[in-house]
Design a protein around this motif. Structure first.
Motif, PDB file in Angstrom:
ATOM      1  N   VAL A  99       0.850  -1.041   0.165  1.00  9.54           N
ATOM      2  CA  VAL A  99       0.099   0.062   0.099  1.00  9.54           C
ATOM      3  C   VAL A  99       0.947   1.231  -0.051  1.00  9.54           C
ATOM      4  O   VAL A  99       1.734   1.205   0.821  1.00  9.54           O
ATOM      5  N   VAL A 100       0.560   2.189  -0.745  1.00  5.57           N
ATOM      6  CA  VAL A 100       0.957   3.566  -0.961  1.00  5.57           C
ATOM      7  C   VAL A 100      -0.079   4.475  -0.360  1.00  5.57           C
ATOM      8  O   VAL A 100      -1.031   4.839  -0.988  1.00  5.57           O
ATOM      9  N   PRO A 101       0.270   5.251   0.789  1.00  5.25           N
ATOM     10  CA  PRO A 101      -0.755   6.094   1.318  1.00  5.25           C
ATOM     11  C   PRO A 101      -0.748   7.201   0.658  1.00  5.25           C
ATOM     12  O   PRO A 101       0.190   7.859   0.447  1.00  5.25           O
ATOM     13  N   ILE A 102      -1.805   7.902   0.347  1.00  2.00           N
ATOM     14  CA  ILE A 102      -2.037   9.268  -0.247  1.00  2.00           C
ATOM     15  C   ILE A 102      -2.018  10.288   0.738  1.00  2.00           C
ATOM     16  O   ILE A 102      -1.293  11.198   0.310  1.00  2.00           O
ATOM     17  N   ASP A 103      -2.045  10.061   2.050  1.00  2.00           N
ATOM     18  CA  ASP A 103      -1.699  11.039   3.018  1.00  2.00           C
ATOM     19  C   ASP A 103      -2.361  12.451   2.874  1.00  2.00           C
ATOM     20  O   ASP A 103      -1.392  13.384   3.247  1.00  2.00           O
ATOM     21  N   ALA A 104      -3.342  12.430   2.589  1.00  2.00           N
ATOM     22  CA  ALA A 104      -4.064  13.871   2.494  1.00  2.00           C
ATOM     23  C   ALA A 104      -5.104  13.740   3.336  1.00  2.00           C
ATOM     24  O   ALA A 104      -5.925  13.258   3.652  1.00  2.00           O
TER      25      ALA A 104
END
Length: 356
Positions: free
Chosen positions: A138-143
């Motif tokens: 998983v790559v988190p969008i972190d927004a």
């Protein structure tokens, strides 16, 4: 002075969100996958999503076309209902969904139970979502979550996808980060003058009956996401088209009441876009030009013939699609307010689409 709607505040906060996600991005968890990709461990790379999450991946698709592994760009609805045979291959399935739980994503996850050779890479803003829980990586969008139309999540998706794409291709990340950070600074300065840009639209664009968004290459993202947010945030119908495809029929619609926004795009095709603009002007259409690179600025000769350059943030390299979409985001605010609507306010749908 215009009121700052939640949607406008979200637009203005995008540079901060982009800086935050670039600072937090870690390449190390993806290094094993990148090594496998470079060793041709997969038959195909399938890039999929819906809505803004999907359109934001078109620049990535173009980038990945240089890989030895065949990249495919297909929206999730088409994939699950018309092309599930693609999942029979040993594929790297890269799924983009800010919520990780929209209707098509849930159906896709159910289908994946019967395809054991697929490796699932997810990019999502919700690490507790069905997509994140099902993924191999998983790559988190972190927004920070938006309350209205996708802005921060889309921008972060776009920037992160380009970084991860470079990682998979074995390219250095530092040049892309430099491009992105420069572009973010330009976007920030551009948005500081948001009221002046709204006044520009009122003075030069008005409220057109027909509006086309035209672009090529990475700018094709801007045409489709641009039309999406004009419809979603302003309830305004704009027609997105690849600039070359526009010549294959729709050019017949050119006349005095037609408006077209043409994205200058990248250096290899900007002259072709200029040729199209020249033809549109000769057919009496009103044309607007969005350029983010100094070498793709509108020639003075076309400006003298009535083509109107829309002020836009500057960009470097990888940052182009991030910069050129921001004027269209502000345009969606302007067109909503011109109709007496609250920009970005949902009438029939919500933030997450739960029905196919």
């Amino acid at each position: 002075m215009m009121l700052r709607s939640e949607y406008l505040q979200d637009i203005l906060s995008q540079p901060r969100a982009l800086r935050y996600v670039l600072e937090r991005f870690e390449a190390q968890p993806l290094e094993g996958l990148a090594h496998a990709f470079q060793q041709s461990a997969f038959e195909t790379l399938i890039i999929t999503g819906m809505g803004a999450s999907y359109y934001a991946t078109y620049p990535l698709f173009l980038k990945m076309s240089r890989a030895a592994t065949l990249p495919l760009w297909i929206d999730t609805s088409e994939l699950i209902h018309y092309a599930p045979a693609l999942l029979q291959r040993k594929a790297l399935l890269w799924v983009f969904s800010q919520s990780g739980r929209s209707a098509e994503i849930i159906t896709l996850l159910e289908k994946l139970r019967q395809y054991k050779e697929v490796t699932l890479l997810a990019m999502t803003n919700h690490l507790d979502s069905p997509l994140a829980r099902s993924a191999d990586l998983v790559v988190p969008i972190d927004a920070e979550e938006e309350r209205t139309v996708s802005t921060r999540t889309m921008m972060n998706t776009l920037a992160l996808s380009l970084l991860v794409g470079r990682l998979l291709l074995g390219l250095e990340l530092a040049p892309a980060k430099t491009d992105l950070l420069f572009t973010i600074g330009q976007i920030e300065r551009y948005l500081d003058a948001w009221e002046a840009h709204m006044s520009f639209f009122e003075k030069h664009l008005g409220f057109p009956e027909r509006l086309f968004l035209l672009g090529r290459g990475a700018s094709l993202f801007s045409t489709h996401y641009g039309a999406l947010i004009l419809a979603e945030a302003a309830k305004y119908p704009a027609i997105p088209m690849q600039a070359a495809q526009f010549r294959h029929g729709p050019l017949e619609m050119a006349q005095a009441d037609m408006r077209a926004i043409c994205f200058a795009g990248e250096s290899q095709t900007w002259s072709l876009n200029l040729n199209l603009v020249e033809d549109l002007v000769s057919y009496r259409a009103k044309v607007f030009w969005i350029s983010c690179f100094p070498h793709t600025e509108l020639p003075e000769s076309l400006e003298m013939r009535g083509v109107c350059p829309i002020p836009a943030p500057g960009a470097l390299g990888e940052g182009l699609p991030l910069a050129e979409i921001v004027p269209v985001q502000l345009l969606s605010v302007y067109l909503a307010e011109a109709q007496g609507l609250t920009p970005g306010e949902f009438r029939y749908i919500g933030k997450v689409t739960l029905k196919e």
